[in-house]
Design an enzyme around this catalytic site. Structure first.
Site, PDB file in Angstrom:
ATOM      1  N   HIS A   1      -1.073   0.315 -10.022  1.00 14.04           N
ATOM      2  CA  HIS A   1      -1.816  -0.535  -9.080  1.00 14.04           C
ATOM      3  C   HIS A   1      -2.490  -1.720  -9.799  1.00 14.04           C
ATOM      4  O   HIS A   1      -3.718  -1.852  -9.802  1.00 14.04           O
ATOM      5  CB  HIS A   1      -2.859   0.272  -8.289  1.00 14.04           C
ATOM      6  CG  HIS A   1      -3.308  -0.432  -7.041  1.00 14.04           C
ATOM      7  ND1 HIS A   1      -3.634   0.209  -5.885  1.00 14.04           N
ATOM      8  CD2 HIS A   1      -3.494  -1.755  -6.771  1.00 14.04           C
ATOM      9  CE1 HIS A   1      -4.002  -0.652  -4.965  1.00 14.04           C
ATOM     10  NE2 HIS A   1      -3.918  -1.871  -5.489  1.00 14.04           N
TER      11      HIS A   1
ATOM     12  N   ARG B   1       0.832  -1.195   0.000  1.00 14.01           N
ATOM     13  CA  ARG B   1       0.000   0.000   0.000  1.00 14.01           C
ATOM     14  C   ARG B   1       0.870   1.249   0.000  1.00 14.01           C
ATOM     15  O   ARG B   1       1.870   1.327   0.727  1.00 14.01           O
ATOM     16  CB  ARG B   1      -0.912   0.018   1.238  1.00 14.01           C
ATOM     17  CG  ARG B   1      -2.154  -0.835   1.086  1.00 14.01           C
ATOM     18  CD  ARG B   1      -3.120  -0.294   0.030  1.00 14.01           C
ATOM     19  NE  ARG B   1      -4.317  -1.092  -0.128  1.00 14.01           N
ATOM     20  CZ  ARG B   1      -4.490  -2.085  -1.012  1.00 14.01           C
ATOM     21  NH1 ARG B   1      -3.519  -2.414  -1.844  1.00 14.01           N
ATOM     22  NH2 ARG B   1      -5.626  -2.738  -1.096  1.00 14.01           N
TER      23      ARG B   1
HETATM   24  P1  NDP Z   1      -2.071 -10.613   5.062  1.00 13.22           P
HETATM   25  O1  NDP Z   1      -3.048  -9.977   5.957  1.00 13.22           O
HETATM   26  O2  NDP Z   1      -2.205 -12.076   4.760  1.00 13.22           O
HETATM   27  O3  NDP Z   1      -0.578 -10.382   5.593  1.00 13.22           O
HETATM   28  C1  NDP Z   1      -0.140  -9.154   6.100  1.00 13.22           C
HETATM   29  C2  NDP Z   1       1.294  -9.318   6.588  1.00 13.22           C
HETATM   30  O4  NDP Z   1       1.746  -8.050   7.054  1.00 13.22           O
HETATM   31  C3  NDP Z   1       1.428 -10.306   7.761  1.00 13.22           C
HETATM   32  O5  NDP Z   1       2.628 -11.032   7.637  1.00 13.22           O
HETATM   33  C4  NDP Z   1       1.512  -9.359   8.963  1.00 13.22           C
HETATM   34  O6  NDP Z   1       2.214  -9.882  10.091  1.00 13.22           O
HETATM   35  C5  NDP Z   1       2.285  -8.204   8.360  1.00 13.22           C
HETATM   36  N1  NDP Z   1       2.069  -6.989   9.142  1.00 13.22           N
HETATM   37  C6  NDP Z   1       0.906  -6.335   9.388  1.00 13.22           C
HETATM   38  N2  NDP Z   1       1.109  -5.278  10.188  1.00 13.22           N
HETATM   39  C7  NDP Z   1       2.439  -5.262  10.460  1.00 13.22           C
HETATM   40  C8  NDP Z   1       3.279  -4.443  11.260  1.00 13.22           C
HETATM   41  N3  NDP Z   1       2.780  -3.404  11.954  1.00 13.22           N
HETATM   42  N4  NDP Z   1       4.588  -4.746  11.338  1.00 13.22           N
HETATM   43  C9  NDP Z   1       5.102  -5.801  10.659  1.00 13.22           C
HETATM   44  N5  NDP Z   1       4.369  -6.637   9.884  1.00 13.22           N
HETATM   45  C10 NDP Z   1       3.058  -6.364   9.788  1.00 13.22           C
HETATM   46  O7  NDP Z   1      -2.119  -9.785   3.701  1.00 13.22           O
HETATM   47  P2  NDP Z   1      -1.788 -10.265   2.221  1.00 13.22           P
HETATM   48  O8  NDP Z   1      -0.449 -10.889   2.198  1.00 13.22           O
HETATM   49  O9  NDP Z   1      -2.903 -11.027   1.639  1.00 13.22           O
HETATM   50  O10 NDP Z   1      -1.774  -8.847   1.462  1.00 13.22           O
HETATM   51  C11 NDP Z   1      -0.916  -7.818   1.871  1.00 13.22           C
HETATM   52  C12 NDP Z   1      -1.344  -6.493   1.275  1.00 13.22           C
HETATM   53  O11 NDP Z   1      -1.065  -6.463  -0.117  1.00 13.22           O
HETATM   54  C13 NDP Z   1      -2.851  -6.215   1.319  1.00 13.22           C
HETATM   55  O12 NDP Z   1      -3.244  -5.761   2.602  1.00 13.22           O
HETATM   56  C14 NDP Z   1      -2.997  -5.138   0.278  1.00 13.22           C
HETATM   57  O13 NDP Z   1      -2.804  -3.877   0.878  1.00 13.22           O
HETATM   58  C15 NDP Z   1      -1.846  -5.422  -0.684  1.00 13.22           C
HETATM   59  N6  NDP Z   1      -2.313  -5.856  -2.005  1.00 13.22           N
HETATM   60  C16 NDP Z   1      -1.929  -5.152  -3.108  1.00 13.22           C
HETATM   61  C17 NDP Z   1      -2.329  -5.534  -4.358  1.00 13.22           C
HETATM   62  C18 NDP Z   1      -1.874  -4.816  -5.568  1.00 13.22           C
HETATM   63  O14 NDP Z   1      -2.415  -5.061  -6.655  1.00 13.22           O
HETATM   64  N7  NDP Z   1      -0.880  -3.944  -5.451  1.00 13.22           N
HETATM   65  C19 NDP Z   1      -3.213  -6.687  -4.564  1.00 13.22           C
HETATM   66  C20 NDP Z   1      -3.537  -7.397  -3.336  1.00 13.22           C
HETATM   67  C21 NDP Z   1      -3.103  -6.967  -2.110  1.00 13.22           C
HETATM   68  P3  NDP Z   1       1.705 -11.198  10.888  1.00 13.22           P
HETATM   69  O15 NDP Z   1       2.087 -12.355   9.964  1.00 13.22           O
HETATM   70  O16 NDP Z   1       2.499 -11.182  12.121  1.00 13.22           O
HETATM   71  O17 NDP Z   1       0.231 -11.053  11.075  1.00 13.22           O
HETATM   72  C1  OXD Z   2      -6.166  -5.639  -3.285  1.00 14.12           C
HETATM   73  C2  OXD Z   2      -5.663  -4.747  -4.330  1.00 14.12           C
HETATM   74  O1  OXD Z   2      -6.039  -5.322  -2.090  1.00 14.12           O
HETATM   75  O2  OXD Z   2      -5.930  -4.990  -5.526  1.00 14.12           O
HETATM   76  O3  OXD Z   2      -6.710  -6.701  -3.630  1.00 14.12           O
HETATM   77  O4  OXD Z   2      -4.983  -3.768  -4.016  1.00 14.12           O
END
Ligand code: NDP
Ligand code: OXD
Length: 318
Positions: A281, A233
């Protein structure tokens, strides 16, 4: 439990593919695309399936049985943080995950194989081979090793990269090292040549990545300096400090899919930086043809009183 109407609020996305897929998969449940179908919505229970929708949808539909994000991220549903009574569900789908694996693998290879500089040299008709380190000599650090980050880490490790992750909470039994929290952050950054962010946008991660992070990355790596990939993000990054780091050489390059403001404003200095590759994006799009089937399975679970598949802790923010 009685059947639910499906309110689909796909925000900036073309609503028609969503309408088509929901109508085909809804098993006769009424489907209303918001705001286009406003006049046709009747009474009765409903779920709201949303993507970056105008928050007004929740003024018009204040008591959904559940809210389903049409993507993986739920930061667009921040307004529901104060509504613990409403379950929020996110997408976890192999199709979306593979798209992110493709993107991150591409971006890591783009930086590792120095494609940006070669493109610039091609434009000058210049034949200048560079030293090309093996993947095993390149340390990739992935911030956020959840569903998407973990899948990316496994693929990059298979290609031979020296991969580590960083998460909020410690974990055991991971096939690659995972550093956790602020305690593990320094060690994680100091062993990283290519930093990948797949962090969600939460109150804890907003503005987390800036000068202070870039300055702690490894300077002794085989690529001549650290680089950055952001497909998580945009709001997790202090964009002014990213620009400064790319101009000063603190970072050698970046591949960026997400930004503080989207669409990226035409006067953003990022557009003009030679060492940056920008995509709008698109790292891992939600495909209505695959996502709607998953959503409808959750709607059926909801109606049978069964637990939903991928609920999100909105208090935590992801
Ligand atoms: P998940 O919720 O499965 O994983 C999030 C990860 O981030 C976990 O490992 C979590 O830690 C870690 N995390 C969260 N907060 C913190 C923090 N404060 N400090 C350190 N680590 C942290 O999400 P996804 O993997 O499914 O997706 C990640 C992000 O990718 C989505 O939230 C979205 O914003 C983005 N995205 C972007 C897309 C694009 O097209 N650019 C498409 C899809 C998603 P823990 O394992 O300890 O919980
Ligand atoms: C998602 C994205 O969060 O596309 O799925 O950014």
């Amino acid at each position: 439990m009685s059947r639910s109407s499906i309110i689909v609020a796909p925000g900036p996305w073309d609503p028609e593919p969503w309408r088509r897929e929901f109508e085909a998969a809804s098993g006769g449940r009424p489907v209303h695309v918001w705001p286009q179908d406003r006049a046709r919505v009747g009474d009765g229970p409903y779920v709201v399936c949303a993507w970056k929708a105008d928050p007004k949808v929740f003024e018009e539909f204040p008591a959904p049985r559940a809210v389903i994000s049409l993507g993986a991220g739920v930061d667009h549903l921040q307004g529901l943080r104060t509504r613990p009574d409403v379950p929020v569900v996110r997408v976890i789908d192999p199709d979306l995950t593979m798209r992110m694996v493709e993107y991150v693998t591409f971006a890591v290879l783009y930086l590792h194989r120095q494609i940006g500089p070669y493109q610039a040299e091609q434009r000058r008709h210049a034949w200048r081979p560079k030293i090309q380190p093996a993947a095993s000599r390149v340390r990739v650090g992935i911030m956020g090793v959840g569903v998407l980050g973990e899948a990316c880490a496994k693929t990059l490790a298979q290609l031979g990269f020296d991969v580590a992750g960083w998460a909020r909470t410690p974990r055991e039994g991971s096939p690659f090292p995972v550093f956790a929290g602020q305690d593990g952050f320094d060690e994680f950054l100091q062993r990283t040549d290519i930093l990948v962010s797949l962090l969600p946008d939460t109150p804890e991660t907003v503005g987390l990545v800036g000068r202070n992070v870039f300055a702690r990355l490894a300077r002794d790596g085989s690529l001549g300096g650290p680089s950055f990939i952001n497909a998580g993000r945009g709001k997790t990054v202090v964009e002014g400090e990213l620009v400064e780091a790319l101009r000063s050489g603190m970072l050698t390059g970046a591949v960026l899919d997400v930004f503080n403001t989207e669409p990226l404003p035409s006067d953003s200095p990022l557009w003009a930086l030679d060492n940056v590759l920008i995509t709008p994006h698109v790292a891992a799009d939600s495909d209505p043809e695959v996502i709607v089937a998953q959503i409808m399975r959750d709607v059926e679970r909801l109606e049978k009183g069964e637990p939903l598949s991928n609920t999100v802790d909105m208090g935590r923010g992801y």
